[in-house]
Design an enzyme around this catalytic site. Structure first.
Site, mmCIF file in Angstrom:
data_model
loop_
_atom_site.group_PDB
_atom_site.id
_atom_site.type_symbol
_atom_site.label_atom_id
_atom_site.label_comp_id
_atom_site.label_asym_id
_atom_site.label_seq_id
_atom_site.Cartn_x
_atom_site.Cartn_y
_atom_site.Cartn_z
ATOM 1 N N ASP A 161 0.848 -1.297 0.001
ATOM 2 C CA ASP A 161 -0.029 0.016 0.119
ATOM 3 C C ASP A 161 0.828 1.364 0.017
ATOM 4 O O ASP A 161 0.503 2.270 -0.077
ATOM 5 C CB ASP A 161 -1.026 0.012 1.139
ATOM 6 N N SER A 162 2.242 1.053 -0.211
ATOM 7 C CA SER A 162 3.102 1.931 -0.304
ATOM 8 C C SER A 162 2.752 2.762 -1.831
ATOM 9 O O SER A 162 3.224 3.822 -1.997
ATOM 10 C CB SER A 162 4.501 1.532 -0.153
ATOM 11 N N ASP A 174 -1.108 -5.987 0.067
ATOM 12 C CA ASP A 174 -1.439 -5.480 1.405
ATOM 13 C C ASP A 174 -2.895 -5.287 1.475
ATOM 14 O O ASP A 174 -3.390 -4.846 0.435
ATOM 15 C CB ASP A 174 -0.865 -4.034 1.383
ATOM 16 N N GLU A 207 9.743 -4.225 9.999
ATOM 17 C CA GLU A 207 10.258 -2.876 9.322
ATOM 18 C C GLU A 207 10.759 -2.042 10.682
ATOM 19 O O GLU A 207 10.443 -1.707 11.443
ATOM 20 C CB GLU A 207 8.929 -2.342 8.696
#
Ligand code: KIV
Length: 274
Positions: A55-56, A94, A192
């Site tokens: 979803d970046s 995502d 992350e």
């Protein structure tokens, strides 16, 4: 160094079993984000193991400040684009912000990403609060990727894109949550922006593969945002990324060099640690 599938032996499709075997045999997993068919094809040709339709894309494709505005419809659209040319690479999509508030919501979102988009696995952010949803999804045969450490969908709660798990107590929570996600049936984890030592502890604590971004070299694999590693993200490149176009004459070569660097433990180097 660039070797595409057209030049070398055709590879077998990557599956959940492949990933588990890679962890057992200490072969590093190379993951990259992609959001469209052309880049998915380049990833497949460069033998990227896993393509993440992150979803970046909210930032990379849409120019938003965060992943929060991304919708399920947009994720389905980009997942479908990627899956059309992903070839033997495995595709994870995502689940966007607020699309998995309940187990039922999670099931509907996963159904759309898999049935309409063609994803082979879905990813959700968070630990303890997601266990019930992971259990439900996996009971329905949906492969799940967990995501711990910096959770971009919680950026406003976290007060920014900050390194997580520096404090002992917070680090222990992340380790515990990794085990809980594994017990709930998650097949793989992304971690992350945490200290490399913590990422190593998490990787050693679970038997499912742990793929790091800004998490040091000792994870079972690495993931980067494609545009970051091609050096085309506007503004400052994240400390944990590297511009693989620097020594490459084509995008395909840069992606192939990334795969080789991950497999050879040359990336990330100590200077990429957060
Ligand atoms: O959305 C995304 O691209 C991600 C990666 C940063 C892991 O979740």
């Amino acid at each position: 160094m660039y070797s595409s599938n057209e030049q070398s032996q055709p590879r077998k499709p990557v599956t959940v079993a492949t990933m588990a075997k890679m962890k057992r045999e200490a072969e590093k997993i190379a993951m990259l984000t992609a959001y469209d068919a052309s880049f998915a094809a380049l990833c497949d040709m460069a033998a990227v193991d896993i393509i993440l339709v992150g979803d970046s894309l909210g930032m990379v494709m849409q120019g938003q400040d965060s992943t929060i505005p991304v919708t399920v419809d947009e994720m389905v659209y980009h997942t479908k684009c990627v899956c059309s040319r992903a070839g033997d690479s495995f595709v994870i999509a995502d689940m966007p912000f607020m699309s998995y508030n309940t187990a039922e919501d999670a099931a509907w979102t996963a159904a759309r990403l898999m049935k309409e988009g063609g994803a082979q696995m879905v990813k959700l952010e968070g630990g303890e609060g997601q266990i019930e949803k992971v259990e439900f999804l996996t009971s329905q045969g949906v492969p799940v990727c967990g995501h711990l450490g910096l959770l971009p969908q919680s950026v406003h709660k976290l007060g920014g894109y900050k390194v997580q798990g520096r404090e002992d107590a917070q680090a222990q929570v992340i380790i515990n949550e990794a085990k809980m996600l594994e017990d709930a049936g998650a097949d793989i984890l992304v971690i992350e922006c945490v200290p490399a030592e913590l990422a190593k502890s998490v990787t050693d604590s679970v038997s499912i593969p742990v793929v790091g971004i800004g998490a040091g070299v000792d994870c079972d694999g690495q993931v980067l945002v494609l545009q970051d590693m091609l050096g085309i993200t506007p503004g400052k490149r994240p400390k944990f990324s590297r511009n693989f176009m620097e020594y490459a004459s084509s995008i395909g070569e840069a992606i192939s060099n990334y795969v080789q660097a991950v497999k050879g433990r040359e990336f990330p180097a100590p200077e990429h640690n957060v």
